[in-house]
Write a protein that holds these residues in place. Structure first.
Motif, PDB file in Angstrom:
ATOM      1  N   ASP A  20       3.212   6.951  -8.359  1.00 10.53           N
ATOM      2  CA  ASP A  20       2.561   5.738  -7.839  1.00 10.53           C
ATOM      3  C   ASP A  20       3.308   4.490  -8.296  1.00 10.53           C
ATOM      4  O   ASP A  20       3.384   3.498  -7.563  1.00 10.53           O
ATOM      5  CB  ASP A  20       1.110   5.657  -8.335  1.00 10.53           C
ATOM      6  CG  ASP A  20       0.209   6.694  -7.691  1.00 10.53           C
ATOM      7  OD1 ASP A  20       0.555   7.196  -6.602  1.00 10.53           O
ATOM      8  OD2 ASP A  20      -0.840   7.011  -8.291  1.00 10.53           O
ATOM      9  N   SER A  22       1.441   8.092  -4.232  1.00 12.35           N
ATOM     10  CA  SER A  22       2.146   7.260  -3.258  1.00 12.35           C
ATOM     11  C   SER A  22       3.477   7.899  -2.869  1.00 12.35           C
ATOM     12  O   SER A  22       4.239   8.363  -3.717  1.00 12.35           O
ATOM     13  CB  SER A  22       2.398   5.882  -3.865  1.00 12.35           C
ATOM     14  OG  SER A  22       3.165   5.087  -2.992  1.00 12.35           O
ATOM     15  N   GLY A  23       3.741   7.955  -1.569  1.00  9.92           N
ATOM     16  CA  GLY A  23       5.015   8.472  -1.090  1.00  9.92           C
ATOM     17  C   GLY A  23       5.113   9.978  -1.009  1.00  9.92           C
ATOM     18  O   GLY A  23       6.161  10.515  -0.609  1.00  9.92           O
TER      19      GLY A  23
END
Length: 276
Positions: free
Chosen positions: A173, A90-91
């Motif tokens: 995450d 994530s990201g």
């Protein structure tokens, strides 16, 4: 007994050894011994240099040289399957989503750090520069782009580099990448100890980060959710033509190769970029 004319009562004759010949022989023997000893010393010195070079290509400790680990044979995969779909954390951003960013997006300075969680030179860099990097990112002056490689797995065998990188992506995450990243380096096992290949070890380290040891994190680690992403990241490192880890770039300049680099100098360079 009659000894004959002129020989009565004469003393027996003795042939004296040739002293000069003995001296020459002794000198020759000494020279040969000296030559043999010199040859022995030269062989020992050559062996010593070979061992030093052999050790250096595995990982160089300190900030004196860019070569930390040799990239040859890197990327061999063991342990969990890494042939599944590429699932980034994530990201993650950058080209192909291979960058884990830390710091404020609007920071004027960007530090790109290629690292391997099994690499002792990476630990050496982190131990020396950690507090300075944290200070600069907290002040909004620096953004760090962490990029992960698995060179030690390729050179030493095992899968700890990849499994630790996957666990770090799992921590991303959960929004805990910086903290878990630091914990892994603070508790890095010996280079020849593939402890990070064990899920239990990576989960145990996660307990040192508040809020990270959750069922979701454990499942991510045990399933190797981001292993294919880690493999792709390592391939990008190899294609980049970098000599080894850590590779540390500030504005495209390899500051790890600068033998005069110090945390104070890095801070000055970042502050100068921010003023400019």
């Amino acid at each position: 007994m009659d000894l004959g004319p002129g020989r009565r009562g004469a003393s027996p004759r003795f042939v004296l050894p040739d002293v000069s010949e003995k001296n020459r022989e002794g000198k020759r023997t000494a020279r040969e011994r000296l030559a043999a000893e010199r040859a022995k010393q030269k062989t020992a010195e050559k062996r010593r240099r070979t061992l030093i070079v052999g050790a250096a290509v595995v990982c160089v400790l300190g900030l004196a040289t860019v070569v930390g680990v040799v990239a040859a044979n890197a990327g061999k995969d063991e342990g969990k399957d890494a042939s599944g779909p590429v699932v980034g954390p994530s990201g993650a951003g950058g080209k192909d989503g291979l960058v884990i960013p830390v710091g404020k997006e609007g920071a004027k300075s960007t530090l790109t750090v290629w690292e391997d969680f099994r690499c002792p030179a990476c630990k050496s860099f982190e131990d020396a520069y950690r507090s300075t990097i944290h200070e600069l990112t907290a002040a909004g002056q620096l953004k760090v782009e962490y990029r992960l490689a698995t060179l030690i797995d390729g050179n030493m065998g095992g899968s700890g580099s990849r499994e630790a990188a996957n666990a770090a992506a799992c921590a991303q995450d959960a929004g805990r990448f910086p903290e878990y990243h630091d914990v892994l380096y603070r508790n890095q096992p010996a280079e020849t100890d593939d402890a990070f290949a064990k899920d239990s070890e990576l989960i145990e380290q996660a307990k040192k980060v508040e809020g990270l040891d959750t069922p979701a994190f454990r499942r991510c680690v045990e399933d190797g959710t981001h292993n294919s992403w880690v493999v792709k990241s390592n391939e990008a490192f190899q294609k980049g033509g970098f000599g080894g880890t850590p590779t540390v770039l500030l504005g495209g300049e390899n500051v790890y190769a600068d033998q005069s680099m110090t945390p104070a100098k890095l801070k000055q360079m970042v502050e100068a970029e921010n003023k400019g």
